[in-house]
Design an enzyme around this catalytic site. Structure first.
Site, PDB file in Angstrom:
ATOM      1  N   GLY A  38      49.028  56.973  45.353  1.00  8.96           N
ATOM      2  CA  GLY A  38      48.194  56.044  44.598  1.00  8.96           C
ATOM      3  C   GLY A  38      47.029  55.463  45.385  1.00  8.96           C
ATOM      4  O   GLY A  38      46.201  54.750  44.815  1.00  8.96           O
ATOM      5  N   GLU A  39      46.944  55.772  46.679  1.00  9.70           N
ATOM      6  CA  GLU A  39      45.777  55.312  47.431  1.00  9.70           C
ATOM      7  C   GLU A  39      44.548  56.077  46.947  1.00  9.70           C
ATOM      8  O   GLU A  39      44.644  57.236  46.543  1.00  9.70           O
ATOM      9  CB  GLU A  39      45.992  55.518  48.940  1.00  9.70           C
ATOM     10  CG  GLU A  39      47.066  54.596  49.488  1.00  9.70           C
ATOM     11  CD  GLU A  39      47.241  54.701  51.004  1.00  9.70           C
ATOM     12  OE1 GLU A  39      46.572  55.532  51.634  1.00  9.70           O
ATOM     13  OE2 GLU A  39      48.078  53.943  51.546  1.00  9.70           O
ATOM     14  N   HIS A 131      29.433  35.546  34.264  1.00 11.38           N
ATOM     15  CA  HIS A 131      30.137  34.428  33.627  1.00 11.38           C
ATOM     16  C   HIS A 131      29.570  33.079  34.070  1.00 11.38           C
ATOM     17  O   HIS A 131      29.462  32.148  33.274  1.00 11.38           O
ATOM     18  CB  HIS A 131      31.628  34.524  33.953  1.00 11.38           C
ATOM     19  CG  HIS A 131      32.456  33.465  33.308  1.00 11.38           C
ATOM     20  ND1 HIS A 131      32.613  33.376  31.945  1.00 11.38           N
ATOM     21  CD2 HIS A 131      33.168  32.440  33.826  1.00 11.38           C
ATOM     22  CE1 HIS A 131      33.390  32.341  31.652  1.00 11.38           C
ATOM     23  NE2 HIS A 131      33.738  31.763  32.778  1.00 11.38           N
ATOM     24  N   LYS A 194      36.886  21.525  21.011  1.00  9.16           N
ATOM     25  CA  LYS A 194      38.360  21.618  21.022  1.00  9.16           C
ATOM     26  C   LYS A 194      38.928  20.398  21.728  1.00  9.16           C
ATOM     27  O   LYS A 194      38.517  20.072  22.830  1.00  9.16           O
ATOM     28  CB  LYS A 194      38.819  22.874  21.785  1.00  9.16           C
ATOM     29  CG  LYS A 194      38.507  24.172  21.088  1.00  9.16           C
ATOM     30  CD  LYS A 194      38.835  25.342  22.000  1.00  9.16           C
ATOM     31  CE  LYS A 194      37.912  25.326  23.232  1.00  9.16           C
ATOM     32  NZ  LYS A 194      37.626  26.655  23.777  1.00  9.16           N
ATOM     33  N   ASP A 224      38.411  37.660  25.618  1.00  9.75           N
ATOM     34  CA  ASP A 224      39.593  38.174  26.316  1.00  9.75           C
ATOM     35  C   ASP A 224      40.748  38.306  25.309  1.00  9.75           C
ATOM     36  O   ASP A 224      40.810  39.280  24.561  1.00  9.75           O
ATOM     37  CB  ASP A 224      39.925  37.262  27.500  1.00  9.75           C
ATOM     38  CG  ASP A 224      41.008  37.820  28.405  1.00  9.75           C
ATOM     39  OD1 ASP A 224      41.660  38.808  28.012  1.00  9.75           O
ATOM     40  OD2 ASP A 224      41.221  37.284  29.505  1.00  9.75           O
ATOM     41  N   ALA A 226      41.049  36.570  22.708  1.00  9.91           N
ATOM     42  CA  ALA A 226      40.422  36.257  21.409  1.00  9.91           C
ATOM     43  C   ALA A 226      41.138  35.148  20.662  1.00  9.91           C
ATOM     44  O   ALA A 226      40.827  34.890  19.492  1.00  9.91           O
ATOM     45  CB  ALA A 226      40.302  37.505  20.532  1.00  9.91           C
ATOM     46  N   THR A 228      41.092  31.742  21.044  1.00 12.14           N
ATOM     47  CA  THR A 228      40.199  30.638  20.682  1.00 12.14           C
ATOM     48  C   THR A 228      39.184  31.084  19.633  1.00 12.14           C
ATOM     49  O   THR A 228      38.922  30.368  18.654  1.00 12.14           O
ATOM     50  CB  THR A 228      39.441  30.152  21.941  1.00 12.14           C
ATOM     51  OG1 THR A 228      40.396  29.950  22.989  1.00 12.14           O
ATOM     52  CG2 THR A 228      38.716  28.860  21.667  1.00 12.14           C
TER      53      THR A 228
HETATM   54  N1  LIG Z   1      47.501  58.192  50.947  1.00 10.94           N
HETATM   55  C1  LIG Z   1      47.360  59.407  51.467  1.00 10.94           C
HETATM   56  N2  LIG Z   1      48.161  60.425  51.104  1.00 10.94           N
HETATM   57  C2  LIG Z   1      48.002  61.672  51.633  1.00 10.94           C
HETATM   58  N3  LIG Z   1      47.076  61.976  52.521  1.00 10.94           N
HETATM   59  C3  LIG Z   1      46.250  60.993  52.908  1.00 10.94           C
HETATM   60  C4  LIG Z   1      46.349  59.679  52.424  1.00 10.94           C
HETATM   61  N4  LIG Z   1      45.406  58.939  53.012  1.00 10.94           N
HETATM   62  C5  LIG Z   1      44.729  59.756  53.827  1.00 10.94           C
HETATM   63  N5  LIG Z   1      45.228  60.989  53.766  1.00 10.94           N
HETATM   64  C6  LIG Z   1      44.774  62.181  54.508  1.00 10.94           C
HETATM   65  O1  LIG Z   1      45.662  62.341  55.600  1.00 10.94           O
HETATM   66  C7  LIG Z   1      44.952  62.873  56.716  1.00 10.94           C
HETATM   67  C8  LIG Z   1      45.234  62.023  57.912  1.00 10.94           C
HETATM   68  O2  LIG Z   1      46.615  61.998  58.140  1.00 10.94           O
HETATM   69  P1  LIG Z   1      47.160  61.980  59.638  1.00 10.94           P
HETATM   70  O3  LIG Z   1      46.643  63.226  60.297  1.00 10.94           O
HETATM   71  O4  LIG Z   1      48.647  61.945  59.484  1.00 10.94           O
HETATM   72  O5  LIG Z   1      46.599  60.725  60.273  1.00 10.94           O
HETATM   73  C9  LIG Z   1      43.492  62.886  56.338  1.00 10.94           C
HETATM   74  O6  LIG Z   1      43.136  64.207  56.000  1.00 10.94           O
HETATM   75  C10 LIG Z   1      43.408  62.021  55.112  1.00 10.94           C
HETATM   76  O7  LIG Z   1      42.407  62.442  54.216  1.00 10.94           O
HETATM   77  N1  LIG Z   2      41.489  36.688  34.294  1.00  9.78           N
HETATM   78  C1  LIG Z   2      41.632  35.476  33.749  1.00  9.78           C
HETATM   79  N2  LIG Z   2      42.194  35.317  32.538  1.00  9.78           N
HETATM   80  C2  LIG Z   2      42.331  34.083  31.998  1.00  9.78           C
HETATM   81  N3  LIG Z   2      41.980  32.955  32.617  1.00  9.78           N
HETATM   82  C3  LIG Z   2      41.430  33.060  33.839  1.00  9.78           C
HETATM   83  C4  LIG Z   2      41.218  34.315  34.455  1.00  9.78           C
HETATM   84  N4  LIG Z   2      40.641  34.098  35.651  1.00  9.78           N
HETATM   85  C5  LIG Z   2      40.508  32.769  35.779  1.00  9.78           C
HETATM   86  N5  LIG Z   2      40.983  32.137  34.705  1.00  9.78           N
HETATM   87  C6  LIG Z   2      41.011  30.698  34.443  1.00  9.78           C
HETATM   88  O1  LIG Z   2      39.936  30.415  33.599  1.00  9.78           O
HETATM   89  C7  LIG Z   2      39.409  29.117  33.904  1.00  9.78           C
HETATM   90  C8  LIG Z   2      37.939  29.191  34.088  1.00  9.78           C
HETATM   91  O2  LIG Z   2      37.353  29.720  32.919  1.00  9.78           O
HETATM   92  P1  LIG Z   2      35.923  29.181  32.442  1.00  9.78           P
HETATM   93  O3  LIG Z   2      36.068  27.693  32.233  1.00  9.78           O
HETATM   94  O4  LIG Z   2      35.618  29.952  31.195  1.00  9.78           O
HETATM   95  O5  LIG Z   2      34.956  29.492  33.590  1.00  9.78           O
HETATM   96  C9  LIG Z   2      40.132  28.632  35.144  1.00  9.78           C
HETATM   97  O6  LIG Z   2      41.095  27.712  34.738  1.00  9.78           O
HETATM   98  C10 LIG Z   2      40.788  29.872  35.680  1.00  9.78           C
HETATM   99  O7  LIG Z   2      42.012  29.587  36.312  1.00  9.78           O
END
Ligand SMILES: Nc1ncnc2c1ncn2[C@@H]1O[C@H](COP(=O)(O)O)[C@@H](O)[C@H]1O
Ligand SMILES: Nc1ncnc2c1ncn2[C@@H]1O[C@H](COP(=O)(O)O)[C@@H](O)[C@H]1O
Lengths: 315, 315
Positions: A38-39, A131, A194, A224, A226, A228
């Site tokens: 997943g990297e 925002h 509100k 988001d 929706a 409100t």
């Molecule tokens: N998450 C990963 N999974 C598999 N291969 C990776 C990952 N991250 C980097 N590589 C590759 O692994 C090689 C380096 O691995 P190493 O020789 O063991 O240090 C490089 O060719 C990278 O492109």
């Molecule tokens: N991804 C998010 N989803 C919902 N609320 C958020 C998110 N990120 C920040 N907040 C909260 O939204 C508030 C700020 O929103 P606003 O007043 O519209 O700028 C703060 O209380 C934040 O903690």
């Protein structure tokens, strides 16, 4: 300009394709995938040495994945000797986490994101309808924040709403709503205030202004869950509105957003394509999408040749 | 010490609990969750002003989520005025993306991660068996890289393997394998030399050294898809090995790792708990887990009181 190249992450390929088409260009070739665990695995497949590079990636959901893709791409382009890198973030994720209110022990993630983008090697940022304007100050590099209002307003004009009134969904949005009302031939303005009488008691929606018999255009920067917005639509209808349409730039639409919208008194939700619509959202029948591709293409062109951007898109 | 506090992200709560138990402490209270759209929501629930704070979070899969959790937590703790923050990363994700070989246009994500951790506000890093020692140089802040070898070697001793021989799974691991062999009463050493005759032709495993009738202990820092490891086990058995056991610190175990291991000639895989085992891995019957909790607890104690760490865990 042959020295300009545009790359794209996986967040919104349709928008990226739309932008390069308007520019009469093609997307730069790059592998942006995942290793088995997943990297993020990135390899830039063409020479970018000395090039003026744009990377298009809105940091919408899955935010952390899309953000890391953007950062890893910028790192790779920087190390491959691109001469200038502009991070094009049509939607800026984490923008709502932009302050510590009540001095709560919370992060300011919008600033963390800004630092990460700079550290990765970006020279500029281009974004749409940030925002909060203050987020520009979280960066030391230049930020161009262009507005989608010409696109939204153009649509409002074309729809010829009967007895139009612009509605701000909360007191925080009044300045923005008023600016838009002014440009809609000085349309009237209403505000939804509100108030929560006590903790754990449902909010009450006071409507400041008269919406009886009017077509209400609600305007906000993002939608988001929706919740409100749908509440507001109900309140406006109860006060005699004949139509309620919402215009929101960024279609976050998380959680039960679609269910809320489909069950609401909202007649239509108009959004842009800064965030791609899910299949279900596109099929819901109540959501219409306008494109920012042409606007972003023109902005990229101007940045590339050094023309002013601010003159074009004012709010 | 009452001025020390330990917080944990969601990546490996069992390990975090194990560490604080050994320290006779409890985990600091914090909300580490998600907003509706998947953005990370953090709130530190107790006063950390002036405290010496440790945040435990291996950046294992889902790497981007776990990494962002760590960064957002550090940002929140920093802004809440912690006096010192140590990022405890028992597994350092993206460590394999640590160089541009063949000057390919790839990122150096291990460096990007280092910059992000510093920018978030960490003052120190504590990690286990870093994939490459060079990664310490990617940081400007101090990095303590402790080794799990005392734990792995202790287990090898206890198992009393008959006619033990240490095997390096590739030529890159020879130095490490030799160091461990030395500390196993000067055990013999064999090396697997993988060669690919042509592109797209299966690798051939040459074995340097005689493994006939021996118990082979393969040693590596991480096991991901386990493809090479399982191949190696087959080759060793074909050359007369009576038993093949692998000791790998970090159980990445992605893709078809479990299938590979279950279908292989590998008799046992011994790992640590720097990365939590999935339910299926824990139930596979071939994988045994040792804990680094006590070692990390002792290291945290020493860092907190300013004692030397290097004297304890040498490779
Ligand atoms: N998450 C990963 N999974 C598999 N291969 C990776 C990952 N991250 C980097 N590589 C590759 O692994 C090689 C380096 O691995 P190493 O020789 O063991 O240090 C490089 O060719 C990278 O492109
Ligand atoms: N991804 C998010 N989803 C919902 N609320 C958020 C998110 N990120 C920040 N907040 C909260 O939204 C508030 C700020 O929103 P606003 O007043 O519209 O700028 C703060 O209380 C934040 O903690």
């Amino acid at each position: 300009d042959t020295s300009v190249m545009v790359f794209s992450g996986n967040a919104n390929l349709a928008l990226s394709e739309g932008i390069v088409k308007k520019l009469n260009m093609r997307l730069g070739m790059a592998t942006v995938g995942r290793f088995s665990d997943g990297e993020i695995a990135v390899e830039i497949e063409e020479n970018v040495r000395g090039k003026d590079v744009f990377v298009i990636q809105p940091t919408c959901s899955p935010t952390n994945e899309n953000l890391m893709e953007l950062l890893v791409m910028i790192d790779a382009l920087h190390r491959a000797s691109a001469s200038r890198i502009t991070a094009v973030m049509p939607y800026y994720g984490y923008a709502r986490q932009d302050r510590r209110s009540r001095s709560a022990r919370v992060p300011i993630s919008a600033k963390l994101v800004a630092k990460m983008i700079e550290q990765a090697g970006a020279d500029r940022v281009l974004t749409v309808d940030l925002h909060a304007d203050q987020i520009q100050g979280f960066f030391d590099i230049p930020v161009d924040n262009v507005y989608s209002s010409p696109i939204l307003l153009g649509d409002v004009w074309r729809q010829k709403y009967k007895d139009l009134i612009v509605v701000s969904p909360d007191v925080g949005g009044v300045v923005r709503a008023r600016a838009l009302a002014k440009r809609l031939d000085d349309a009237d303005l209403a505000i939804i205030d509100k108030r929560r009488p006590k903790a754990n008691v449902a909010e009450i929606m006071h409507i400041i202004g008269d919406v009886e018999g009017r077509s209400c255009v609600l305007i906000d920067d993002l939608v988001d869950t929706a919740g409100t917005l749908c509440h507001a639509a109900g309140a406006l209808k109860k006060h005699g509105a004949i139509k309620v349409v919402a215009y929101c730039t960024h279609a976050v639409l998380s959680g039960s957003a679609l269910k809320n919208i489909n069950n609401s008194e909202l007649d239509e939700l108009v959004v842009t394509d800064t965030i791609p619509l899910s299949h279900e959202a596109a099929e819901s029948g109540k959501i219409r999408q306008l494109s920012v591709a042409e606007m972003l293409a023109e902005t990229i062109r101007r940045i590339a040749v050094g023309e002013s951007v601010s003159s074009l898109y004012v709010d």
